[in-house]
Design a protein around this motif. Structure first.
Motif, PDB file in Angstrom:
ATOM      1  N   MET A 125      34.754  53.789  29.099  1.00  0.00           N
ATOM      2  CA  MET A 125      33.509  53.171  29.532  1.00  0.00           C
ATOM      3  C   MET A 125      33.775  51.877  30.306  1.00  0.00           C
ATOM      4  O   MET A 125      33.147  51.615  31.352  1.00  0.00           O
ATOM      5  N   ARG A 126      34.705  51.091  29.847  1.00  0.00           N
ATOM      6  CA  ARG A 126      35.033  49.849  30.537  1.00  0.00           C
ATOM      7  C   ARG A 126      35.607  50.143  31.923  1.00  0.00           C
ATOM      8  O   ARG A 126      35.276  49.474  32.911  1.00  0.00           O
ATOM      9  N   MET A 127      36.468  51.158  31.993  1.00  0.00           N
ATOM     10  CA  MET A 127      37.035  51.528  33.289  1.00  0.00           C
ATOM     11  C   MET A 127      35.952  52.064  34.230  1.00  0.00           C
ATOM     12  O   MET A 127      35.955  51.782  35.434  1.00  0.00           O
ATOM     13  N   LEU A 128      35.012  52.828  33.651  1.00  0.00           N
ATOM     14  CA  LEU A 128      33.924  53.383  34.463  1.00  0.00           C
ATOM     15  C   LEU A 128      33.104  52.268  35.102  1.00  0.00           C
ATOM     16  O   LEU A 128      32.804  52.310  36.300  1.00  0.00           O
ATOM     17  N   PHE A 129      32.737  51.265  34.322  1.00  0.00           N
ATOM     18  CA  PHE A 129      31.917  50.168  34.857  1.00  0.00           C
ATOM     19  C   PHE A 129      32.736  49.285  35.801  1.00  0.00           C
ATOM     20  O   PHE A 129      32.214  48.773  36.796  1.00  0.00           O
ATOM     21  N   SER A 130      34.016  49.102  35.482  1.00  0.00           N
ATOM     22  CA  SER A 130      34.847  48.256  36.332  1.00  0.00           C
ATOM     23  C   SER A 130      35.078  48.883  37.704  1.00  0.00           C
ATOM     24  O   SER A 130      34.971  48.211  38.735  1.00  0.00           O
ATOM     25  N   SER A 145      38.622  45.554  33.742  1.00  0.00           N
ATOM     26  CA  SER A 145      38.040  46.289  32.616  1.00  0.00           C
ATOM     27  C   SER A 145      37.919  45.426  31.363  1.00  0.00           C
ATOM     28  O   SER A 145      37.029  45.638  30.541  1.00  0.00           O
ATOM     29  N   ASP A 146      38.801  44.417  31.206  1.00  0.00           N
ATOM     30  CA  ASP A 146      38.722  43.534  30.033  1.00  0.00           C
ATOM     31  C   ASP A 146      37.426  42.741  30.006  1.00  0.00           C
ATOM     32  O   ASP A 146      36.978  42.297  28.951  1.00  0.00           O
ATOM     33  N   ALA A 147      36.817  42.551  31.168  1.00  0.00           N
ATOM     34  CA  ALA A 147      35.575  41.782  31.244  1.00  0.00           C
ATOM     35  C   ALA A 147      34.412  42.532  30.602  1.00  0.00           C
ATOM     36  O   ALA A 147      33.357  41.946  30.358  1.00  0.00           O
ATOM     37  N   PHE A 148      34.597  43.815  30.287  1.00  0.00           N
ATOM     38  CA  PHE A 148      33.534  44.612  29.669  1.00  0.00           C
ATOM     39  C   PHE A 148      33.786  44.834  28.182  1.00  0.00           C
ATOM     40  O   PHE A 148      33.178  45.705  27.576  1.00  0.00           O
ATOM     41  N   SER A 149      34.697  44.059  27.609  1.00  0.00           N
ATOM     42  CA  SER A 149      34.990  44.163  26.178  1.00  0.00           C
ATOM     43  C   SER A 149      34.650  42.859  25.470  1.00  0.00           C
ATOM     44  O   SER A 149      35.126  41.799  25.872  1.00  0.00           O
ATOM     45  N   PRO A 150      33.859  42.910  24.382  1.00  0.00           N
ATOM     46  CA  PRO A 150      33.564  41.690  23.623  1.00  0.00           C
ATOM     47  C   PRO A 150      34.743  41.223  22.784  1.00  0.00           C
ATOM     48  O   PRO A 150      34.696  40.150  22.197  1.00  0.00           O
TER      49      PRO A 150
END
Length: 845
Positions: A125-130, A145-150
């Motif tokens: 999911m993070r890769m998809l949004f990134s 992709s790390d920017a989409f992880s809390p």
């Protein structure tokens, strides 16, 4: 020893077996130098009563040897960095492929762990949004992709550090009753024991009035007491205790104390206590997502990653499905625009959809990626891990599974069996330790271990096609696998007890329970059932436990017999709302019994947990020899200096470090496993030392300690729940979840008061052989016959059929559940055409 002769293959046996795993001389734990052959490329069920040795064979021997062989192939330097298992006690295993173990994990995972992180779907999911998300027009560029992880510094919301929740303190939360004075406890958040008195004495020496109602103090003074960051130190002379000496006291404001405890305390009860005095809510910046605004501004299919993480997996699959079939997709876009119609988007969503479909097929479509793992049942967690392995594409490995059907409704077990068969058809071997006879019947091969548990088990009674077990008279599994050979002596199903008093909960709202009304009869055995995710654990282990707990204890504590499924301060936190409750006046005690370990180190054992070891130590301290030496009970504790062996510090064994090989443990060279020094062992009772007593089995100790009432009660209760084979000093780390739960139940039985107690058990038959389930039912009926109420969350239809009352939840899981489908006596629910439980219950009746 050799196995019993294997019957000739029957049509149920696998026809394409290309080899066998041959075990010779297995002596792990209670195994008696076992020789056994099991087929590869087949589903093999390991059965037997709890403690018979089946897990020692499947996990402790076969899997442990496969793991040891793999680690031998790793470079010596790298091997030192890997936490290695033990070397199994076995002479030889041949024909053993690489192995993967999927065991039940009963520990408490972090509240940051979610369905998404457990299955690694969050990475996709993070890769998809990134790479394929739609960025705002004014975005400076794409995000990593790390920017989409809390859970990373790059993505965590600065306000809540990625937790999604914030804790705030207010005057009303810290001082719930402003009519009280400080001396009478107006500042309720302060601990009520010595520290609370200490803080009040400090305030008195600082010139504050302790005896006027809180509301009469000036607002400025109230704010300083509650919220100041100052920590003045004053010389305090206690005013009401002439014996106490003056001391220097440091003042802590109520806010500082509460927030410091939340941040630093390792004690869960303490954290639970101070949480009563904070206002917990979604973070106002990230709105509970734990993410920074930059990440939340990126969308896919018109939704942010936080929104898609919160929808059921079935809905998420429908959102990403159209992208997998896009035609003529161009190259990936890293610009501040949409990347949803690129080849990258197609590639990512195609893989994502395939993995989601496996979870949906396993009946987990009601979960969301953001669902916290502490709120999941062991069965749900194991199915998530099985689904992950299914997509790994491994070939030619042995999957060793620990009760894959645990925590599953019979309707949910059907797709699981399909997955196991799919693993087999992909060229793998599937070895399952299992108690569910429906799963065993679908296996290609069965290995039955017994005949009993502990020292009376450890033999392979049969290894062969399932049908052949019908001829093994010594097998405890046989009568349950083949019902026509079963001689039922349980309470008549559906006979029922009178239902005179009721506990009524109105308008329950929590998780998927929405304005739910439930009526539970008191003084009977009630089974709450339903498919996974239907809301039964939420109803019983959370709503009912908290509601009754507040009534009988002033909070939701239970004396340490159980614990909430949720992390109190993480994303899993949920609030229960009730419109009304009736019938609480009929209850004065709450006990929860779960399958969590009774201890996390070998120092905790059967004798110490049940409390009977205190009586044993007093018995030895009362001997003439101990009195002549001036020794008290403390001398006979292996946890304190004095009587214990100092070489192993009372553990009985020492770690042996091998530089490039797995570390191992061996008996202490000084005490040879006795735990005590020679002088302590000179004191005996009836010719036996205290180390001898710790080495006794429960059934042996019953006679030896018959004249010690405090010990005899506990030993009798352990015998009643079928644990006579355990040693008194058996470390907690060697006990199964089922054994731990029965020890807790026995501990409660020995001190049970008559009547008006509510016992809550969540899936008590997990880890229990059907024969052990009979013993458990007998003890639950004993509690009910004494005037108590027992409520169990259960999937085993034999238990549901033997209940007085059934509450069936559903009809589905997640948003499709949360309702009472049918309620009544077992025979009434079995005729309910709306219930997914009904056909299975009817078969059991």
């Amino acid at each position: 020893m050799s196995t019993h002769p294997t019957p000739a293959p029957t049509p149920s046996a696998p026809t394409d077996v290309r080899g066998m795993v041959r075990v010779r001389g297995a002596a792990e734990n209670n195994l008696r130098t076992v020789d056994v052959d099991v087929p590869r490329d087949a589903i093999v069920a390991f059965t037997g009563v709890s403690g018979s040795g089946k897990s020692s064979l499947a996990f402790g021997t076969i899997y442990a040897e496969a793991q040891r062989r793999y680690l031998e192939s790793v470079a010596p330097y790298a091997r030192r960095l890997i936490q290695q298992g033990h070397n199994p006690a076995v002479e030889q295993i041949t024909g053993l492929p690489p192995a993967v173990a999927l065991q039940q994990r009963r520990g408490t995972p972090s509240s940051r762990s979610t369905v998404g992180t457990l299955t690694t779907l969050s990475n996709s999911m993070r890769m998809l949004f990134s790479r394929a998300g739609t960025y705002p027009a004014d975005a400076a560029g794409s995000l990593d992709s790390d920017a989409f992880s809390p859970n990373t510094s790059a993505g965590a919301c600065r306000e809540c550090s990625g937790l999604g929740t914030v804790h705030a303190v207010t005057e009303s939360s810290l001082v719930p009753d402003p009519e009280l004075s400080i001396r009478d406890g107006a500042v309720a958040a302060w601990p009520g024991a010595w520290q609370g008195k200490n803080l009040r004495d400090i305030l008195a020496h600082l010139g504050h009035d302790l005896d006027v109602p809180w509301r009469e103090l000036p607002q400025e003074e109230r704010d300083w007491i509650l919220f100041t960051e100052e920590q003045p130190v004053v010389e305090v002379t206690p005013q009401r205790d002439r014996v106490a000496k003056p001391y220097k006291g440091r003042f802590w404001s109520a806010k500082s104390y509460v927030l410091h405890t939340l941040a630093d305390s390792a004690s869960r009860p303490m954290r639970q206590r101070v949480l009563q005095y904070v206002v917990t809510g979604p973070c106002p910046v990230c709105h509970g997502s734990g993410l920074r605004p930059e990440a939340l501004a990126v969308t896919f299919a018109g939704r942010s990653i936080a929104e898609l993480n919160d929808v059921p997996l079935t809905e998420l699959a429908e959102v990403v499905r159209p992208t997998t079939v896009l035609e003529g997709a161009g190259t990936a876009s890293r610009a501040a625009s949409s990347g949803e119609r690129t080849k990258v988007a197609v590639t990512i969503t195609r893989d994502l959809l395939a993995r989601l479909q496996v979870l949906i097929d396993l009946g987990l479509g009601y979960l969301s990626l953001h669902r916290s793992t502490p709120t999941l049942s062991p069965g749900e967690i194991q199915r998530l891990r099985i689904a992950t392995q299914l997509r790994s594409g491994l070939f030619g490995v042995v999957y060793v599974l620990d009760e894959p059907s645990a925590g599953l409704h019979p309707a949910d077990a059907e797709p699981l069996l399909g997955v196991l068969e799919e693993l087999r058809e992909a060229g793998n071997s599937v070895f399952v330790v299992e108690h569910d006879m429906n799963v065993v019947r679908r296996a290609d091969w069965v290995v039955d271990v017994g005949p009993q548990a502990g020292d009376r088990g450890g033999e392979v009674l049969y290894s062969g096609p399932v049908a052949g077990l019908a001829e093994v008279a010594a097998s405890a599994t046989r009568p349950f696998l083949f019902p026509e050979q079963r001689d039922d002596d349980a309470r008549p199903a559906g006979a029922g007890r009178p239902r005179e008093q009721w506990l009524r909960l109105r308008g329950i709202t929590r998780h998927n329970l929405r304005e739910l009304d439930v009526e539970l009869p008191l003084g009977v055995l009630t089974a709450v059932t339903g498919v996974s995710g239907s809301g039964k654990s939420t109803l019983v282990s959370q709503v009912l436990a908290e509601t009754v707990g507040r009534h009988v204890n002033g909070d939701d504590a239970d004396g340490g017999t159980g614990t909430d499924e949720e992390e109190a301060d993480g994303p899993a936190t949920a609030e229960t709302r009730l419109r009304g409750v009736e019938g609480l006046e009929h209850l004065d005690r709450l006990i929860r019994v779960d399958q969590r370990p009774i201890g996390r180190t070998p120092r905790s054992n059967l004798a110490t947990y049940t409390g009977l070891f205190d009586a044993v130590r007093k018995l030895f301290a009362a001997t003439d020899e101990a009195r002549s030496r001036g020794w008290g009970p403390g001398r006979f504790s292996f946890n304190v200096v004095g009587g214990r062996c100092e070489t192993c510090q009372g553990e009985g064994f020492v770690a042996v470090e091998l530089l490039f090989l797995p570390g191992t443990y061996g008996p202490c060279p000084e005490c040879r496993g006795a735990r005590y020094n020679p002088e302590t062992l000179e004191v005996t009772h009836r010719g036996r030392s205290i180390a001898d007593v710790l080495g006794m089995r429960v059934e042996e100790a019953v006679d030896f300690l018959a004249d010690v009432p405090a010990a005899a009660r506990g030993l009798g209760a352990l015998l009643d729940v079928g644990l006579g084979y355990l040693r008194l000093g058996q470390p907690a780390t060697e006990l199964s979840g089922g054994e731990a739960q029965r020890i807790k139940l026995a501990t409660e039985l020995q001190r049970a008061r008559r009547g008006h107690t509510l016992y809550l058990l969540d899936e008590p038959t997990t880890g229990l052989h059907p024969q052990d389930v009979r013993l458990l039912l007998a003890q639950l009926n004993r509690l009910v016959d004494a005037g108590n109420t027992v409520v169990v969350v259960e999937h085993a239809m034999d238990v549901v059929a033997a209940a007085d009352w059934v509450v069936d939840m559903g009809p589905g899981g997640g948003g499709g559940g949360g309702r009472v489908v049918c309620t009544g006596a077992p025979r009434d629910v079995a005729r309910c055409d709306r219930s997914r439980t009904a056909p299975y219950l009817a078969a059991a009746l």
